[in-house]
Design a protein around this motif. Structure first.
Motif, PDB file in Angstrom:
ATOM      1  N   ILE A 175      -9.296  -4.799   9.710  1.00  0.00           N
ATOM      2  CA  ILE A 175      -8.114  -5.910   8.860  1.00  0.00           C
ATOM      3  C   ILE A 175      -6.118  -5.934  10.081  1.00  0.00           C
ATOM      4  O   ILE A 175      -6.544  -6.706  10.142  1.00  0.00           O
ATOM      5  N   ARG A 176      -6.557  -4.247  10.194  1.00  0.00           N
ATOM      6  CA  ARG A 176      -4.860  -3.715  11.485  1.00  0.00           C
ATOM      7  C   ARG A 176      -5.308  -5.278  12.511  1.00  0.00           C
ATOM      8  O   ARG A 176      -4.105  -5.764  12.542  1.00  0.00           O
ATOM      9  N   MET A 192      -4.560  -8.807   9.305  1.00  0.00           N
ATOM     10  CA  MET A 192      -4.399  -8.959   7.535  1.00  0.00           C
ATOM     11  C   MET A 192      -3.252  -7.684   6.713  1.00  0.00           C
ATOM     12  O   MET A 192      -4.216  -7.753   5.693  1.00  0.00           O
ATOM     13  N   PHE A 193      -3.447  -7.126   7.330  1.00  0.00           N
ATOM     14  CA  PHE A 193      -3.122  -5.687   6.430  1.00  0.00           C
ATOM     15  C   PHE A 193      -1.992  -6.122   5.974  1.00  0.00           C
ATOM     16  O   PHE A 193      -0.912  -7.101   5.753  1.00  0.00           O
ATOM     17  N   TRP A 249      -5.321 -10.829   1.445  1.00  0.00           N
ATOM     18  CA  TRP A 249      -6.542 -11.248   2.451  1.00  0.00           C
ATOM     19  C   TRP A 249      -7.469 -10.290   2.731  1.00  0.00           C
ATOM     20  O   TRP A 249      -8.650 -10.566   2.857  1.00  0.00           O
ATOM     21  N   GLY A 250      -6.907  -9.648   3.200  1.00  0.00           N
ATOM     22  CA  GLY A 250      -7.534  -8.194   3.352  1.00  0.00           C
ATOM     23  C   GLY A 250      -8.829  -7.884   2.174  1.00  0.00           C
ATOM     24  O   GLY A 250     -10.050  -6.871   3.057  1.00  0.00           O
ATOM     25  N   LEU A 251      -7.887  -7.520   0.947  1.00  0.00           N
ATOM     26  CA  LEU A 251      -9.124  -7.436   0.056  1.00  0.00           C
ATOM     27  C   LEU A 251     -10.281  -7.819  -0.079  1.00  0.00           C
ATOM     28  O   LEU A 251     -11.379  -7.479   0.281  1.00  0.00           O
ATOM     29  N   THR A 299      -5.390   1.889   0.747  1.00  0.00           N
ATOM     30  CA  THR A 299      -5.610   1.738   1.748  1.00  0.00           C
ATOM     31  C   THR A 299      -4.701   0.476   2.589  1.00  0.00           C
ATOM     32  O   THR A 299      -3.921   1.041   2.964  1.00  0.00           O
ATOM     33  N   ILE A 300      -4.617   0.419   2.257  1.00  0.00           N
ATOM     34  CA  ILE A 300      -3.974  -1.267   2.749  1.00  0.00           C
ATOM     35  C   ILE A 300      -3.116  -2.104   2.348  1.00  0.00           C
ATOM     36  O   ILE A 300      -1.842  -2.719   2.430  1.00  0.00           O
ATOM     37  N   ILE A 301      -2.781  -1.823   1.479  1.00  0.00           N
ATOM     38  CA  ILE A 301      -1.740  -2.344   0.263  1.00  0.00           C
ATOM     39  C   ILE A 301      -1.016  -1.430   0.172  1.00  0.00           C
ATOM     40  O   ILE A 301      -0.369  -0.542  -0.215  1.00  0.00           O
TER      41      ILE A 301
END
Length: 275
Positions: free
Chosen positions: A128-129, A133-134, A138-140, A214-216
């Protein structure tokens, strides 16, 4: 007489099991109705002597709760739309077409069902990175979609297999093609199969926590599970507000199930017997 006692025992067991299952939800609701002064009274009372809706009001206005709810709704709807699109086409291909590597590819796809999602956290993060999209919704959505495709494809394929092949021949005789069969015949007939898929996928996306954590990083893009975790941290001792926020969070899923419950069992068993 024996059958009567057997029925009584079965229904008694189901009633007791239902009461045990629903008790935590009822306890949360009763606690959410208690004012702060009654939360730690001793001996504790199941039915509060005084009720208030202030906990629900405070939960709604605290920490941009409405924004987190909107994010969860947006991510859930977008994810299910993509899951529906890709899984239905995959299930149709596996059900109706014969091609080289069909069994192997389907086995690999089903292998995704046995891989714990937490073991994929680091590879997913790197991917994703790299895709840029991190820290985005959209990464979710992309990861939720990819994770749900194997299970949804498996469910839909079972139902598609139960639809008679005579329909395929009728469509071909009328001059239709595979797209006509898929969009005009298979999908309309498969509505019962989409109900359990909708509920399972909506519940999975709605309550997912590790990947969203993790990503948000942007607070404006957080979903409800992250918001509730922070919410509980802020109101560690104000359990009335914590439980009120939790009840608001699960309300959409409960409403979805109540709206679709009459189709749920039919959808679960629809593809169980191949016709």
């Amino acid at each position: 007489m024996r059958s009567l006692w057997k029925s009584i025992c079965v229904y008694a067991f189901l009633v007791v099991g239902g009461l045990i299952s629903i008790y935590p939800l009822v306890y949360m609701f009763m606690t959410a109705l208690k004012p702060m002064t009654l939360l730690f009274e001793f001996p504790p009372r199941f039915l509060p002597s005084e009720m208030t809706l202030s906990n629900f009001r405070n939960a709604w206005v605290s920490q941009n709760f409405a924004l987190y709810l909107f994010n969860s709704v947006l991510v859930t709807i977008a994810s299910f739309g993509l899951i529906f699109l890709f899984s239905s086409m995959l299930a149709f291909a596996y059900s109706r077409f014969d091609f080289k590597g069909k069994k192997l590819s389907f086995t690999i796809l089903m292998g995704g069902l046995v891989i714990p999602s937490l073991t994929l956290l680091i590879p997913q993060f790197v991917l994703i990175r790299q895709l840029g999209m991190f820290d985005s919704r959209w990464g979710l959505i992309v990861i939720y979609t990819a994770g749900a495709i194997p299970f949804t494809t498996f469910m839909l394929k079972g139902f598609f297999d139960s639809i008679s092949r005579d329909i395929d021949e009728s469509v071909e005789m009328e001059g239709g093609n595979a797209w006509t069969l898929f969009s005009s015949i298979i999908l309309p007939l498969s509505k019962p199969a989409f109900v359990p898929a909708t509920i399972f996928n909506a519940l999975t996306v709605w309550e997912e926590f590790p990947w969203a954590l993790t990503i948000i990083n942007d607070p404006a893009k957080r979903t409800l599970p992250i918001a509730l975790a922070n919410f509980q941290g802020q109101y560690t001792t104000q359990w009335g507000i914590v439980f009120a926020g939790s009840l608001i969070a699960i309300l959409p899923i409960i409403l979805l199930f109540l709206l679709l419950q009459r189709y749920f069992i039919a959808g679960i068993t629809a593809g169980a017997v191949k016709g």
